[in-house]
Write an enzyme that holds these catalytic residues in place. Sequence first.
Site, mmCIF file in Angstrom:
data_model
loop_
_atom_site.group_PDB
_atom_site.id
_atom_site.type_symbol
_atom_site.label_atom_id
_atom_site.label_comp_id
_atom_site.label_asym_id
_atom_site.label_seq_id
_atom_site.Cartn_x
_atom_site.Cartn_y
_atom_site.Cartn_z
ATOM 1 C CE1 TYR A 142 -8.927 -6.428 -3.135
ATOM 2 C CE2 TYR A 142 -7.987 -6.693 -5.323
ATOM 3 C CZ TYR A 142 -7.914 -6.181 -4.044
ATOM 4 O OH TYR A 142 -6.842 -5.418 -3.684
ATOM 5 C CE LYS A 193 -12.590 -3.560 11.893
ATOM 6 N NZ LYS A 193 -12.290 -2.826 13.157
ATOM 7 C CG ASP A 226 -8.706 -2.443 13.814
ATOM 8 O OD1 ASP A 226 -8.716 -3.650 14.147
ATOM 9 O OD2 ASP A 226 -9.377 -1.577 14.408
ATOM 10 C CG ASP A 250 -4.232 -4.751 -1.932
ATOM 11 O OD1 ASP A 250 -3.170 -5.023 -2.517
ATOM 12 O OD2 ASP A 250 -4.865 -3.690 -2.116
ATOM 13 C CG ASP A 254 1.247 -2.501 -0.617
ATOM 14 O OD1 ASP A 254 1.591 -3.543 -1.211
ATOM 15 O OD2 ASP A 254 0.905 -1.463 -1.213
HETATM 16 C C1 IPM Z 1 -1.577 -6.348 -5.517
HETATM 17 C C2 IPM Z 1 -2.077 -5.165 -6.291
HETATM 18 C C3 IPM Z 1 -3.343 -5.543 -7.026
HETATM 19 C C4 IPM Z 1 -4.384 -5.864 -5.982
HETATM 20 C C5 IPM Z 1 -3.839 -4.498 -8.039
HETATM 21 C C6 IPM Z 1 -2.783 -4.195 -9.066
HETATM 22 C C7 IPM Z 1 -5.112 -4.941 -8.697
HETATM 23 O O1 IPM Z 1 -2.244 -4.078 -5.446
HETATM 24 O O2 IPM Z 1 -1.344 -7.403 -6.129
HETATM 25 O O3 IPM Z 1 -1.395 -6.232 -4.311
HETATM 26 O O4 IPM Z 1 -5.071 -4.966 -5.471
HETATM 27 O O5 IPM Z 1 -4.532 -7.044 -5.670
HETATM 28 MG MG MG Z 2 -1.506 -4.377 -3.476
#
Ligand code: IPM
Ligand code: MG
Length: 370
Positions: A142, A193, A226, A250, A254
Amino acid sequence: MATRKLLLLPGDGIGPEAMNEVRKLIAYMNEDLQAGFELEEGLVGGSAYDVHGQSISEADMQKALGADAVLFGAVGGPKWDDVPYEVRPEAGLLRLRKDLQLFANLRPAICYPALASASSLKQELVEGLDILIVRELTGGVYFGEPKEIIDLGNGQKRGIDTQIYDTYEIERISGVAFELARTRGNRVTSMEKRNVMKSGVLWNDVVTATHAASYQDVQLDHMLADAGGMQLVRQPKQFDVIVTDNLFGDMLSDVAAMLTGSLGMLPSASLGAPDDVTGTRKALYEPVHGSAPDIAGKGIANPIAMMASFAMCLRYSFNMVAEADRLESAIAAVLDSGIRTVDIAGESITPVGTTQMGDAVLNQFKALSN
Ligand code: IPM
Ligand code: MG
């Protein structure tokens, strides 16, 4: 009366709607529980761009640096798809993370019993799920330099991002994961990884060494990221705490979030290092869901993730553990009673709107506080 300085950054999309429900909680806690919250407000994301031409102004950055904690809604939306990359809405969030040095991102994935049937996985796989993802938040790809697109001059361009981790960054994030594991199931799974990435080899070495030096009472396992993703959807309850880097965190968070039935349910905390003198840490709390522009302004967004983020704020920034427990119990009780916003309503329940859901949680919280 204690003074607790909170900066509210509602942001874009459904952020402001969700934040309004937290404002009600704060007002009640100030009036009836003498909580002493002092509120400041600021703009972030597209809403800041529209006013200041920046995704967060210097003045609001100063407020964030001076606050005990920041409550953050969400940023982004199609309206700002074409703004320059440097001032895109997400840049405001990334700047807050970087300048406040919020290196530890805590993302719980909890499956409320009342919602087990809303998961896309079989109910028995997710019922009782309680995972904590600890994502490194200020390093890795990042922020690593170089980060650019260069023109190769032959009709080709080259996009470059750089994955970098130093020993201290891996030590401090794994330390956070081990400490938190001790307060829960006492197990940590580290994901990287190492089979293709040098930073993964170092990550694995440093986590192993940190464990051997100070945390041998905690069970440590390693998984390739993975395979970890695959195991998260195969047998999610095998995990307690997962520690991983910024990019894998990240994605995996999710995945973990969706196991619980709705992205609209999950809070997060981003924490800095404790101050040497005061022991306090900079902190930002935000729901995992984004700005959801498709439903913004309709009054139907689920405010629970934002309210649960405030519960994390009570717990981690203000040591108001009893109040945090009560707020989390209030959310669970409201869900048990069958009240649902549209994202979690399913076929048979008539959904309520954002304010009704917020009021239901507030009333339950009041009842538990008396
Ligand atoms: C998260 C989001 C952010 C990230 C974006 C909005 C920059 O996806 O907080 O998970 O990638 O960290
Ligand atoms: Mg995210």
